[in-house]
Design an enzyme around this catalytic site. Sequence first.
Site, PDB file in Angstrom:
ATOM      1  N   ARG A 146       0.860  -1.179   0.000  1.00 41.42           N
ATOM      2  CA  ARG A 146       0.000   0.000   0.000  1.00 41.42           C
ATOM      3  C   ARG A 146       0.898   1.232   0.000  1.00 41.42           C
ATOM      4  NH1 ARG A 146      -4.988  -1.344  -1.372  1.00 41.42           N
ATOM      5  NH2 ARG A 146      -5.956   0.386  -0.264  1.00 41.42           N
ATOM      6  N   GLU A 172      -2.140   8.446  -4.565  1.00 41.94           N
ATOM      7  CA  GLU A 172      -2.575   8.038  -5.906  1.00 41.94           C
ATOM      8  C   GLU A 172      -3.839   8.810  -6.297  1.00 41.94           C
ATOM      9  OE1 GLU A 172      -3.169   3.805  -5.844  1.00 41.94           O
ATOM     10  OE2 GLU A 172      -1.125   3.399  -5.229  1.00 41.94           O
ATOM     11  N   HIS A 185      -0.600   0.653  -9.478  1.00 46.07           N
ATOM     12  CA  HIS A 185      -1.344  -0.127  -8.476  1.00 46.07           C
ATOM     13  C   HIS A 185      -2.157  -1.235  -9.147  1.00 46.07           C
ATOM     14  CE1 HIS A 185      -3.229   0.238  -4.193  1.00 46.07           C
ATOM     15  NE2 HIS A 185      -3.126  -1.034  -4.568  1.00 46.07           N
TER      16      HIS A 185
END
Length: 345
Positions: free
Chosen positions: A207, A232, A249
């Site tokens: 993460r 993000e 991601h």
Amino acid sequence: MKLVIDDACYAYDKIFSQFGEISALPGRSIDKASVQDTDVLIVRSRTKVNQALLEGSKVKFVGSTVAGLDHVDQDYLAKNNITFFSAQGCNSMAVAEFVISAIVNLADELDFDYTQKTLGIIGVGNVGSRLAAKAELMGIKTLLNDPLRQSNENLPHFVGLDTALSADIVTFHTPLTFDGQHPSYQLLNETNFHNISEKTILFNAARGGVIKEKIWEKTQTMVNIIDCWENEPNINQNLQECAYWATPHIAGHSVDAKFMGSFMVYEALCDFSGQTQDESIVNLIAPGILKVKKDNLKDTLNEIYDFKQDTAAITNVDNFEDYRRNYPIRYEWHHFDSTTVLPIV
């Protein structure tokens, strides 16, 4: 029932239509107004599920089709008798395959023998356990760090964080947590970044926020592989420019993982609503036998899926979210009949 579903949830129309009327929206567009008369909310990581979103709504079930939990205020849901289910482990195989693919590519391009390297795996849950099994099958020595598991299960072969960080290859697979005895937020920070050297291959496929990026961007490593970022889609472009693979991601974005995320929530919603499962849904992914005829592991893995295209796709960082939402089809290794033996465990 009325359902609001992130339109990036895999096959949401086929999987959830039996429950009632579906309103499908982009995850970032799901807001307080859109859920007011909703009974069921099904999200991915881009929707913040909290009091600001749900207060005054009719929502009684929240399902998250991704493995991460930091986008959901579970305390608020529990206090308001809202059932919550998260598809923990749905993408574990996909992420493990991502990491192994990177290691195999790097071994070829930088001319090293990965069986002579140590792999520090920080977080040995769903993803970390699968990765460790693959690594050990390939002859890579693993250094496993997971203080929660170590204290709960008395695992003498696990190592401390500094030891894991001193491995040749270091990869993070923790959830993002901010409290408790072992918070993972900025787990790699100014107090322990000295363990990372110019010879380290460093991954973040966990993460954003697990590694303190302001220090990372100033630290010389051998290679950075970054799939998860702070803020993000407004990612750290200094880190992006210096990464071997800088991906948006998507490590866990195989077709299998996305299906399993939806399917696990489907099973939980059947239990919640007392409905019988449609047995045909489990067979939605049926690509048949896919053949790969390459005589080495690197070429085999890159024919199955070459992650470098994901790096190229976000050279212009404005493409980050659109590429994630429209990600190319990528099947996991077990679908393939391969001339070269794949590390499938």
